[in-house]
Scaffold this motif. Sequence first.
Motif, PDB file in Angstrom:
ATOM      1  N   ALA A  44      32.874 -10.712 -15.621  1.00  9.75           N
ATOM      2  CA  ALA A  44      33.731 -11.236 -16.685  1.00  9.75           C
ATOM      3  C   ALA A  44      34.347 -10.103 -17.500  1.00  9.75           C
ATOM      4  CB  ALA A  44      32.927 -12.167 -17.591  1.00  9.75           C
ATOM      5  N   LEU A  45      33.554  -9.073 -17.806  1.00  9.73           N
ATOM      6  CA  LEU A  45      34.089  -7.929 -18.551  1.00  9.73           C
ATOM      7  C   LEU A  45      35.159  -7.196 -17.761  1.00  9.73           C
ATOM      8  CD1 LEU A  45      30.824  -6.454 -20.137  1.00  9.73           C
ATOM      9  CD2 LEU A  45      32.655  -7.716 -21.287  1.00  9.73           C
ATOM     10  N   ALA A  46      34.948  -7.071 -16.452  1.00  8.03           N
ATOM     11  CA  ALA A  46      35.945  -6.406 -15.616  1.00  8.03           C
ATOM     12  C   ALA A  46      37.251  -7.187 -15.587  1.00  8.03           C
ATOM     13  CB  ALA A  46      35.391  -6.230 -14.199  1.00  8.03           C
ATOM     14  N   LEU A  47      37.154  -8.499 -15.513  1.00 13.04           N
ATOM     15  CA  LEU A  47      38.366  -9.321 -15.506  1.00 13.04           C
ATOM     16  C   LEU A  47      39.108  -9.223 -16.840  1.00 13.04           C
ATOM     17  CD1 LEU A  47      37.029 -12.518 -13.672  1.00 13.04           C
ATOM     18  CD2 LEU A  47      38.524 -10.724 -12.746  1.00 13.04           C
ATOM     19  N   VAL A  48      38.352  -9.219 -17.947  1.00 13.33           N
ATOM     20  CA  VAL A  48      38.993  -9.092 -19.263  1.00 13.33           C
ATOM     21  C   VAL A  48      39.669  -7.731 -19.400  1.00 13.33           C
ATOM     22  CG1 VAL A  48      38.537  -8.955 -21.743  1.00 13.33           C
ATOM     23  CG2 VAL A  48      37.458 -10.740 -20.374  1.00 13.33           C
ATOM     24  N   ALA A  49      38.972  -6.659 -18.979  1.00 12.71           N
ATOM     25  CA  ALA A  49      39.550  -5.320 -19.070  1.00 12.71           C
ATOM     26  C   ALA A  49      40.807  -5.206 -18.213  1.00 12.71           C
ATOM     27  CB  ALA A  49      38.512  -4.284 -18.645  1.00 12.71           C
ATOM     28  N   GLN A  50      40.775  -5.790 -17.020  1.00 12.67           N
ATOM     29  CA  GLN A  50      41.948  -5.758 -16.151  1.00 12.67           C
ATOM     30  C   GLN A  50      43.104  -6.525 -16.768  1.00 12.67           C
ATOM     31  OE1 GLN A  50      41.411  -7.727 -12.400  1.00 12.67           O
ATOM     32  NE2 GLN A  50      43.091  -6.636 -11.402  1.00 12.67           N
ATOM     33  N   SER A  51      42.801  -7.660 -17.388  1.00 13.41           N
ATOM     34  CA  SER A  51      43.859  -8.443 -18.019  1.00 13.41           C
ATOM     35  C   SER A  51      44.498  -7.687 -19.176  1.00 13.41           C
ATOM     36  CB  SER A  51      43.284  -9.774 -18.512  1.00 13.41           C
ATOM     37  OG  SER A  51      44.236 -10.504 -19.251  1.00 13.41           O
ATOM     38  N   VAL A  52      43.654  -7.025 -19.990  1.00 12.01           N
ATOM     39  CA  VAL A  52      44.185  -6.275 -21.131  1.00 12.01           C
ATOM     40  C   VAL A  52      45.020  -5.089 -20.666  1.00 12.01           C
ATOM     41  CG1 VAL A  52      43.535  -4.858 -23.116  1.00 12.01           C
ATOM     42  CG2 VAL A  52      42.354  -7.017 -22.680  1.00 12.01           C
ATOM     43  N   ALA A  53      44.552  -4.413 -19.625  1.00 11.99           N
ATOM     44  CA  ALA A  53      45.254  -3.218 -19.163  1.00 11.99           C
ATOM     45  C   ALA A  53      46.584  -3.545 -18.492  1.00 11.99           C
ATOM     46  CB  ALA A  53      44.354  -2.440 -18.202  1.00 11.99           C
ATOM     47  N   ARG A  54      46.672  -4.681 -17.823  1.00 11.82           N
ATOM     48  CA  ARG A  54      47.877  -5.010 -17.057  1.00 11.82           C
ATOM     49  C   ARG A  54      48.839  -5.940 -17.775  1.00 11.82           C
ATOM     50  NH1 ARG A  54      46.059  -5.859 -10.705  1.00 11.82           N
ATOM     51  NH2 ARG A  54      45.158  -3.763 -10.402  1.00 11.82           N
ATOM     52  N   ASN A  55      48.437  -6.444 -18.924  1.00 10.95           N
ATOM     53  CA  ASN A  55      49.305  -7.351 -19.661  1.00 10.95           C
ATOM     54  C   ASN A  55      50.332  -6.540 -20.443  1.00 10.95           C
ATOM     55  OD1 ASN A  55      50.503  -9.335 -21.234  1.00 10.95           O
ATOM     56  ND2 ASN A  55      48.571 -10.413 -21.606  1.00 10.95           N
ATOM     57  N   ASP A  56      51.574  -6.657 -20.054  1.00  8.60           N
ATOM     58  CA  ASP A  56      52.638  -5.886 -20.710  1.00  8.60           C
ATOM     59  C   ASP A  56      52.876  -6.309 -22.148  1.00  8.60           C
ATOM     60  OD1 ASP A  56      53.012  -4.493 -18.361  1.00  8.60           O
ATOM     61  OD2 ASP A  56      54.568  -5.860 -17.612  1.00  8.60           O
ATOM     62  N   ALA A  57      52.402  -7.509 -22.525  1.00  9.01           N
ATOM     63  CA  ALA A  57      52.620  -7.991 -23.889  1.00  9.01           C
ATOM     64  C   ALA A  57      51.861  -7.162 -24.919  1.00  9.01           C
ATOM     65  CB  ALA A  57      52.215  -9.458 -24.001  1.00  9.01           C
ATOM     66  N   PHE A  58      50.810  -6.452 -24.497  1.00  8.61           N
ATOM     67  CA  PHE A  58      50.087  -5.596 -25.443  1.00  8.61           C
ATOM     68  C   PHE A  58      50.916  -4.376 -25.850  1.00  8.61           C
ATOM     69  CE2 PHE A  58      46.452  -7.901 -23.655  1.00  8.61           C
ATOM     70  CZ  PHE A  58      45.737  -8.193 -24.805  1.00  8.61           C
ATOM     71  N   GLN A  59      51.846  -3.974 -25.007  1.00 10.42           N
ATOM     72  CA  GLN A  59      52.759  -2.856 -25.317  1.00 10.42           C
ATOM     73  C   GLN A  59      51.977  -1.611 -25.751  1.00 10.42           C
ATOM     74  OE1 GLN A  59      55.757  -4.180 -28.108  1.00 10.42           O
ATOM     75  NE2 GLN A  59      56.321  -5.943 -26.882  1.00 10.42           N
ATOM     76  N   TRP A  60      51.189  -1.079 -24.844  1.00  9.75           N
ATOM     77  CA  TRP A  60      50.349   0.062 -25.176  1.00  9.75           C
ATOM     78  C   TRP A  60      51.169   1.302 -25.519  1.00  9.75           C
ATOM     79  CZ3 TRP A  60      45.620  -0.886 -26.487  1.00  9.75           C
ATOM     80  CH2 TRP A  60      44.952  -1.985 -25.932  1.00  9.75           C
TER      81      TRP A  60
END
Length: 287
Positions: A44-60
């Motif tokens: 679950a943590l890996a899926l959350v981290a992957q979602s945060v890293a690949r979601n362009d809406a976060f605009q890192w």
Amino acid sequence: MSSDTLAKVDVRPPDPPTDDPADLPVVARPRVGQWIAAAVVLLALALVAQSVARNDAFQWDVVGDYFTSASVLRGLWLTLWLTGVVMALGFALGTLLALGRLSANPVLRSVSWGYVWLFRSMPILVQLLFWFNIGALYPTLFGVKTVDLLGPVTIAVIGLTLHEAAYAAEVVRGGILSVDRGQVEAAQSLGLGRWRRLRRVVLPQAMRSIVPPAGNMLIGTLKGTSIVSVIAVQDLLYSVQLVYHRTYQVIPLLLVATLWYVVVTSLLSVGQYYVERHYARGSERTR
């Protein structure tokens, strides 16, 4: 059976086993359920981290641009300054209130108890808004208009300090009560005065019980200062709000504030650990 046959029968108990039980291998009981639960959590943590890293809406990239910008750093500095001032003043006033509650004077006990009861009963936001509108009750103070005398930062210091003092009083009182009564009696037998006993005997031993909740209060105050943004104090949160009201980049700017809070809170937690270890010297529990 003859007597000769009975004589030949060995009736001695069997020899004990030659293996020492302490040398036998200890096999742990398999805990399949725990390993399955751990695997599910890691997945679950890996899926959350992957979602945060690949979601362009976060605009890192925007987060990186504003993380060390001048406006954000000014807001961070005000947040740190406000936290330090409020904690220092809050614990100074809270110590006086704690001594008042432990006093033999019924007036001091009653006033201290009433203060703690009142300010712990009022939400901090209500207190800030009340002080922000104090000019409606007292248009002038000391011959000066209240709106000119009490600016937003001053109001934030007053409101937060009065709020924190009520909680600090209970922390200090609990620490003083945790000191063994025999220590105080021993200091009395040596002829030490009341204030010297408090300073040299009681408070050093009480710090072991005061430091952990005080550290939690410090971290809570750091995060709680974000509420002063409602009265236009340009702390860390208000600084990022000014930016995203102009650029409409809400999520990345909120991430900037979140990351700074995480960094500072982590540093304070490390400092709290070493302070607790310092005051825990000589006690049975050193952790």
